[in-house]
Design an enzyme around this catalytic site. Sequence first.
Site, PDB file in Angstrom:
ATOM      1  N   ASP A  88     -33.111  10.945 -64.178  1.00  0.00           N
ATOM      2  CA  ASP A  88     -32.175  10.841 -63.535  1.00  0.00           C
ATOM      3  C   ASP A  88     -31.555  12.765 -64.161  1.00  0.00           C
ATOM      4  OD1 ASP A  88     -29.223  10.733 -63.579  1.00  0.00           O
ATOM      5  OD2 ASP A  88     -29.068  10.334 -65.873  1.00  0.00           O
ATOM      6  N   HIS A 186     -18.853  12.592 -67.649  1.00  0.00           N
ATOM      7  CA  HIS A 186     -20.113  12.015 -68.321  1.00  0.00           C
ATOM      8  C   HIS A 186     -19.205  11.353 -69.816  1.00  0.00           C
ATOM      9  CE1 HIS A 186     -22.863  13.768 -64.836  1.00  0.00           C
ATOM     10  NE2 HIS A 186     -23.436  12.829 -65.144  1.00  0.00           N
ATOM     11  N   HIS A 229     -21.852   9.021 -61.088  1.00  0.00           N
ATOM     12  CA  HIS A 229     -22.225   9.087 -62.559  1.00  0.00           C
ATOM     13  C   HIS A 229     -21.182   8.848 -62.767  1.00  0.00           C
ATOM     14  CE1 HIS A 229     -25.295  11.245 -61.898  1.00  0.00           C
ATOM     15  NE2 HIS A 229     -25.518  11.113 -60.782  1.00  0.00           N
ATOM     16  N   ASP A 274     -24.400   5.225 -68.799  1.00  0.00           N
ATOM     17  CA  ASP A 274     -25.243   4.998 -70.234  1.00  0.00           C
ATOM     18  C   ASP A 274     -24.507   5.016 -71.214  1.00  0.00           C
ATOM     19  OD1 ASP A 274     -26.969   5.937 -72.014  1.00  0.00           O
ATOM     20  OD2 ASP A 274     -26.865   8.611 -71.148  1.00  0.00           O
ATOM     21  N   SER A 275     -23.363   5.640 -71.240  1.00  0.00           N
ATOM     22  CA  SER A 275     -22.423   6.104 -72.465  1.00  0.00           C
ATOM     23  C   SER A 275     -21.886   4.489 -73.194  1.00  0.00           C
ATOM     24  CB  SER A 275     -21.509   6.221 -72.218  1.00  0.00           C
ATOM     25  OG  SER A 275     -21.513   8.147 -71.815  1.00  0.00           O
TER      26      SER A 275
HETATM   27  O1  G3H Z   1     -25.827  12.488 -67.483  1.00  0.00           O
HETATM   28  C1  G3H Z   1     -26.034  12.203 -68.373  1.00  0.00           C
HETATM   29  C2  G3H Z   1     -26.932  11.000 -68.851  1.00  0.00           C
HETATM   30  O2  G3H Z   1     -25.843  10.200 -69.972  1.00  0.00           O
HETATM   31  C3  G3H Z   1     -28.081  11.647 -70.082  1.00  0.00           C
HETATM   32  O3  G3H Z   1     -27.881  11.826 -71.274  1.00  0.00           O
HETATM   33  O4  G3H Z   1     -29.722  13.766 -71.517  1.00  0.00           O
HETATM   34  O5  G3H Z   1     -28.572  12.240 -73.919  1.00  0.00           O
HETATM   35  O6  G3H Z   1     -30.332  11.103 -71.937  1.00  0.00           O
HETATM   36  P1  G3H Z   1     -28.740  12.117 -72.405  1.00  0.00           P
HETATM   37  P1  13P Z   2     -21.332   7.862 -68.525  1.00  0.00           P
HETATM   38  O1  13P Z   2     -21.703   8.708 -69.765  1.00  0.00           O
HETATM   39  O2  13P Z   2     -20.252   7.619 -67.967  1.00  0.00           O
HETATM   40  O3  13P Z   2     -22.649   6.771 -68.844  1.00  0.00           O
HETATM   41  O4  13P Z   2     -22.669   8.353 -67.224  1.00  0.00           O
HETATM   42  C1  13P Z   2     -24.179   8.521 -67.035  1.00  0.00           C
HETATM   43  C2  13P Z   2     -24.272   8.724 -66.506  1.00  0.00           C
HETATM   44  O5  13P Z   2     -23.831   9.432 -64.960  1.00  0.00           O
HETATM   45  C3  13P Z   2     -26.244   9.277 -65.759  1.00  0.00           C
HETATM   46  O6  13P Z   2     -25.633  10.095 -64.812  1.00  0.00           O
HETATM   47 ZN    ZN Z   3     -24.900  11.422 -64.653  1.00  0.00          ZN
END
Ligand code: G3H
Ligand code: 13P
Ligand code: ZN
Length: 327
Positions: A88, A186, A229, A274-275
């Site tokens: 990612d 994000h 995303h 992710d969130s």
């Molecule tokens: O888009 C970003 C993802 O949510 C990854 O987040 O860098 O905290 O793992 P992270």
């Molecule tokens: P969220 O923060 O909305 O979960 O998005 C995750 C994401 O785009 C990871 O690349």
């Molecule tokens: Zn992303």
Amino acid sequence: MAIVTSKEMFEKAYNGGYAIGAFNVNNMEIIQGITEAAMAQHAPLILQVSKGARSYAKHVYLMKLIEAAVEDAEQSAGFDLPICIHLDHGDSFELCKSCIDGGFTSVMIDKSGESFEENIRVTRQVVEYAHDHGVVVEAELGTLAGVEDEVNVKAEDSSYTRPEDVQEFVERTGCDSLAIAIGTSHGAFKFTAAQCTRDANGKLVPPPLRFDILEEVSRRLPGFPIVLHGSSSVPQEFVDIVNRYGGKMPDAVGIPEEQLRKAAAMSVCKINIDSDLRLALTACIRQHFAEHPEHFDPRQYLKPGREAIKAMVEHKLVHVLGCNGKA
Ligand code: G3H
Ligand code: 13P
Ligand code: ZN
């Protein structure tokens, strides 16, 4: 072989009017919660690893845990669970190469913050190496508001994808899928209160996604898989639990599920989440400690967290992505 690229997944999703869930993984409980949900719903899956996740858990641990999930699905349910392992927001050729060499089946090169020409140059370089190794590549055009990995992208800097750029970009790079900016963002605080309206209960209602841009991109790229995303919905029941048990997440707001459903029925084949996983885990742990202050065994609070992730992912697979039964 259950560890696959996303090529066939996307072809089927595009033609079937549904999307594949791409969930970020950081530890064993998150991987188990997601893969158990996919097993229960017979859903194809993308597990994605950020640069931050890779430095937190180490590449080899995440690879082995994902391989273990595939083996477990086969042994315990006799089910060949198709999983694509994806990098990612790769920010350099070297990072993408390292993930390709380390067994990932898909990488994202994100040079959306650079000029159009520089984005094309680096994306092309990654595509050449990836395709030589049987790996697929996601690229990005346009900038999302919010936090992209370690880079802070301010809300006011967000710029929607220009549909007039997409054909040239895809042709010149040879990328296999394209992330576009249509108003997602994000993190758990996707929009400021000033960008939203409020419903009767005082909860924030975010501005709607720009479906006109998505439609125009799809018209210019027929049959081509589009990625969103920043697609967590930030379920208010979890925000309320966090706030009830000592947390402080005022005005956390996400993308409404019905808008994601609509995107999945269009040309969007991959929806990133992710969130919401973090939120579910954190809410469970906060509630657990409030109710059992004497507990100190991690299994006592990680188990309900894993179960909450499983339930939430199952809900998304069935009611948002529509990819249940498609594996
Ligand atoms: O888009 C970003 C993802 O949510 C990854 O987040 O860098 O905290 O793992 P992270
Ligand atoms: P969220 O923060 O909305 O979960 O998005 C995750 C994401 O785009 C990871 O690349
Ligand atoms: Zn992303």
